[in-house]
Design an enzyme around this catalytic site. Sequence first.
Site, PDB file in Angstrom:
ATOM      1  N   ALA A  42     -69.738  -8.179  16.737  1.00  0.00           N
ATOM      2  CA  ALA A  42     -69.258  -6.907  16.180  1.00  0.00           C
ATOM      3  C   ALA A  42     -68.833  -7.066  14.712  1.00  0.00           C
ATOM      4  O   ALA A  42     -68.823  -8.165  14.167  1.00  0.00           O
ATOM      5  CB  ALA A  42     -68.114  -6.389  17.027  1.00  0.00           C
ATOM      6  N   HIS A  43     -68.420  -5.950  14.135  1.00  0.00           N
ATOM      7  CA  HIS A  43     -68.083  -5.966  12.710  1.00  0.00           C
ATOM      8  C   HIS A  43     -66.842  -6.803  12.408  1.00  0.00           C
ATOM      9  O   HIS A  43     -65.925  -6.888  13.198  1.00  0.00           O
ATOM     10  CB  HIS A  43     -67.923  -4.546  12.154  1.00  0.00           C
ATOM     11  CG  HIS A  43     -66.947  -3.667  12.848  1.00  0.00           C
ATOM     12  ND1 HIS A  43     -66.754  -2.362  12.480  1.00  0.00           N
ATOM     13  CD2 HIS A  43     -66.115  -3.889  13.888  1.00  0.00           C
ATOM     14  CE1 HIS A  43     -65.845  -1.829  13.259  1.00  0.00           C
ATOM     15  NE2 HIS A  43     -65.441  -2.728  14.116  1.00  0.00           N
ATOM     16  N   ASN A  44     -66.881  -7.426  11.250  1.00  0.00           N
ATOM     17  CA  ASN A  44     -65.749  -8.179  10.700  1.00  0.00           C
ATOM     18  C   ASN A  44     -65.460  -9.489  11.423  1.00  0.00           C
ATOM     19  O   ASN A  44     -64.469 -10.148  11.145  1.00  0.00           O
ATOM     20  CB  ASN A  44     -64.465  -7.335  10.687  1.00  0.00           C
ATOM     21  CG  ASN A  44     -64.667  -5.988  10.038  1.00  0.00           C
ATOM     22  OD1 ASN A  44     -65.320  -5.895   9.009  1.00  0.00           O
ATOM     23  ND2 ASN A  44     -64.149  -4.945  10.642  1.00  0.00           N
ATOM     24  N   GLN A  71     -69.618   2.095   7.549  1.00  0.00           N
ATOM     25  CA  GLN A  71     -69.443   0.647   7.498  1.00  0.00           C
ATOM     26  C   GLN A  71     -69.959   0.151   6.151  1.00  0.00           C
ATOM     27  O   GLN A  71     -71.169   0.082   5.927  1.00  0.00           O
ATOM     28  CB  GLN A  71     -70.181   0.004   8.673  1.00  0.00           C
ATOM     29  CG  GLN A  71     -69.749   0.574  10.025  1.00  0.00           C
ATOM     30  CD  GLN A  71     -68.332   0.176  10.433  1.00  0.00           C
ATOM     31  OE1 GLN A  71     -68.025  -0.994  10.569  1.00  0.00           O
ATOM     32  NE2 GLN A  71     -67.453   1.158  10.594  1.00  0.00           N
ATOM     33  N   SER A 113     -63.534  -8.030  14.505  1.00  0.00           N
ATOM     34  CA  SER A 113     -62.499  -8.755  13.781  1.00  0.00           C
ATOM     35  C   SER A 113     -62.022 -10.026  14.470  1.00  0.00           C
ATOM     36  O   SER A 113     -61.030 -10.610  14.051  1.00  0.00           O
ATOM     37  CB  SER A 113     -61.291  -7.846  13.489  1.00  0.00           C
ATOM     38  OG  SER A 113     -61.701  -6.719  12.756  1.00  0.00           O
TER      39      SER A 113
END
Lengths: 325, 325, 325
Positions: free
Chosen positions: C221-223, C180, C241
């Site tokens: 979470a990521h993004n 990441q 996302s």
Amino acid sequence: MSLQQLVAELGGELHGDGQVLVRGIAPLETAGPGDIAFLSHPRYAQQLAASQAACVIVAPAMADAARERGACIVTEAPYVYFAQLTQLWKRRLGSGRPAGIHPSAVVDPSALVHPTASIGPLCVVERGASIGVDTVLASRVTVGEYCSIGARGILHAGVVIGADGFGFALHQGEWIKIEQLGAVRIGDDVEIGANSCIDRGALEDTVIEDGVKIDNLVQIAHNVRIGRHSALAGNAGVAGSARIGEHCTVGGGAVVLGHLTLADNVHISAASTVMRSILQPGQYSGVFPIDDNKSWEKNAATLRQLHKLRERIKSLEQHLQNKDT
Amino acid sequence: MSLQQLVAELGGELHGDGQVLVRGIAPLETAGPGDIAFLSHPRYAQQLAASQAACVIVAPAMADAARERGACIVTEAPYVYFAQLTQLWKRRLGSGRPAGIHPSAVVDPSALVHPTASIGPLCVVERGASIGVDTVLASRVTVGEYCSIGARGILHAGVVIGADGFGFALHQGEWIKIEQLGAVRIGDDVEIGANSCIDRGALEDTVIEDGVKIDNLVQIAHNVRIGRHSALAGNAGVAGSARIGEHCTVGGGAVVLGHLTLADNVHISAASTVMRSILQPGQYSGVFPIDDNKSWEKNAATLRQLHKLRERIKSLEQHLQNKDT
Amino acid sequence: MSLQQLVAELGGELHGDGQVLVRGIAPLETAGPGDIAFLSHPRYAQQLAASQAACVIVAPAMADAARERGACIVTEAPYVYFAQLTQLWKRRLGSGRPAGIHPSAVVDPSALVHPTASIGPLCVVERGASIGVDTVLASRVTVGEYCSIGARGILHAGVVIGADGFGFALHQGEWIKIEQLGAVRIGDDVEIGANSCIDRGALEDTVIEDGVKIDNLVQIAHNVRIGRHSALAGNAGVAGSARIGEHCTVGGGAVVLGHLTLADNVHISAASTVMRSILQPGQYSGVFPIDDNKSWEKNAATLRQLHKLRERIKSLEQHLQNKDT
């Protein structure tokens, strides 16, 4: 890093100028002329032509379209190639965690920490615990007594391994503690997300097999066993003594009740609750569909009479049948 | 430890050779000839005959069958006996937490920590907080200012007591912080699981009464009150100002909305959402049943028209009634 | 503090004796004669007459009733006034966190920590991270490498910013880690509750915009991108996302699936699961209504045949139509 160097390290079939330098990795849509991007799914094919990327990683089926656009690397599995590229990138950035025990960590002298392992700041490793080769405890991780973590594991910040399982005997309305005498055994190549918890077993051990990936804020109760290469997304919870097979996935916020068995290759959708054992591979779901609040209220109210509605349908059917005969 | 010694400590009626030594406690099914096991439920009676255990703890109703097999201890409540046995075992192993403050903990000089309490590594105890007799803060626990924990409590790793409640006033589209001026008051014999959070009250205190047991990753919002001997399983959440009675249970992943009241002896199933006060004791559930994904999709789609289906049934009924009259 | 001093600081129209001293802030119902209380909603008007409070903060519409009772402060937005009063109270109590880095915190020399920021005990701030003006890390907070927090932020105990996002490529049944490489960027005036986690982006950054408020045990979470002045309650989860607009609210325990978009001013009820993008402002819900267990069991069993019930209704309708024609 040049495209040529990159292919020398990771393989793949390069089309285009190998001298081109790559300065970053970016999504296909936002990649600039110094970036490398990838196309993992034909669904995004239309973004390909428009992409500014210096180079695109594609599958053989997309090779012609990609070559028309510019430089590309052709490989059987672009998404896996991309994953390997991120690993290469991180090594180049030198941003891994250093081996050894951070001076602020509290590690019991009886714990076995492999010299290649990295115990980050403010971690706690209790007596008799063991941490395997190349395993990383990021920061503020607790590994409880006699718990073991295999090789190449990653435990993110705030993880708690080996807190007591939630075990009590009810006695005249009060809860009598059942001391949790088991431990937690975690295999190799396991990653555990921030603030997730895996409780020690009551008598036997809680077991996480090789290659399991667990996201953030996941609760794994005592005596659970999770099979190899299964993955659990954020906020999921697995209750006591449940057994999850190999190559399973459990979506975010899903709950697996206690003492159940999930066969290998069972996939639970996000926010679903598993209330019975699932012995056939497949995708399983159970979520109330979201709706505007007014519609939901009407449908939810009706749902509370659903059984009666079924009776009404049945009696309508009988009524008509009686009339017809 | 011999069976004789064991019965001398914990009571119960021993049948068989008191000189037999017990080396471990194990489930009935996997117990070896050195282990003691228990039979808590007639459901598992068929495992009894086959068990290799050195001794089995059973209720009077199972005494005959157990004696036929070999040594046994007969007691009114085998599961409670087993709980007490695990406690005896743990004391014998000497694996409790030592009294005193670990040198790595950060304890404000104004905090009142009882000398018998155990403040583990890397804990934070803020000013004016108090920690009662024999209470254990395992590791990396935070107890915020002016919060109090009673006697014999166990707070597992990562617990946060007394973070600010989630209180804001909306002003022209922005959130204005409401400072949380209350504290958290926790009674005696309370156990709180790893990484769980109990917020301080806005004006008055958040209160957890004696004997409450809280599992891992549970969220208790500000101004909540939880009555004596209630238990909340992993990932559960209780929103602001909710009142949970005595002897209640809240299953894993369940959500109790704010400002609601649960009477004493209310039991909420796992993953259920309490959206209205519940004033009658009993078991309550609200979970979408899991199904293979294809069936779920069909049923979920139909559910969004459920209210209309009810209207269609109603008009069918009226139609038939009109025809009949 | 006298009512006069209070109004001098916070404004509002005082009716009654300005010399009266206020010793505490309390709810209308339990306020004693030394307390100031507020009436934020006409719903609670009947509590007004009975309140013992020294002074009540009210809206103009309630001014007459309030004056009849005793001292009052009239203001357009009593709840906002109350919020400001709690802030004033906290400043008077002097119970803020001191600026500077606690000696037990582990802060990388390359991190940029503003001198007015407060880094509490046992926090970890990794290399290249930055912490803005007046921002508070309460205790045991981790801010990962290259992540940034804006001004006036509050991160409660146990928060983890910048753990790895949950990204893997499936390769022959095993999960290959996607490193990441992004970070987390958090705007100004953001508050994050205890033990919540915000993961770093895979390639680009996870972004939390100005004024966002996040409760305890929330997983981002990521993004993900969360727009200005949105608020997420405890145990909520937002998958990778997803994009949440401005001025949104997400209730406790709600789940937003990955790659979805929520427009501005979308409000998700507690425990609901967002499975599709929502592009119209409004309140959205999706929760199975709770019921006594027996009723739930019947309705849940019927729900699994709901699609078939619809077919039966359809065939009843056709049957009747055929007969009528």
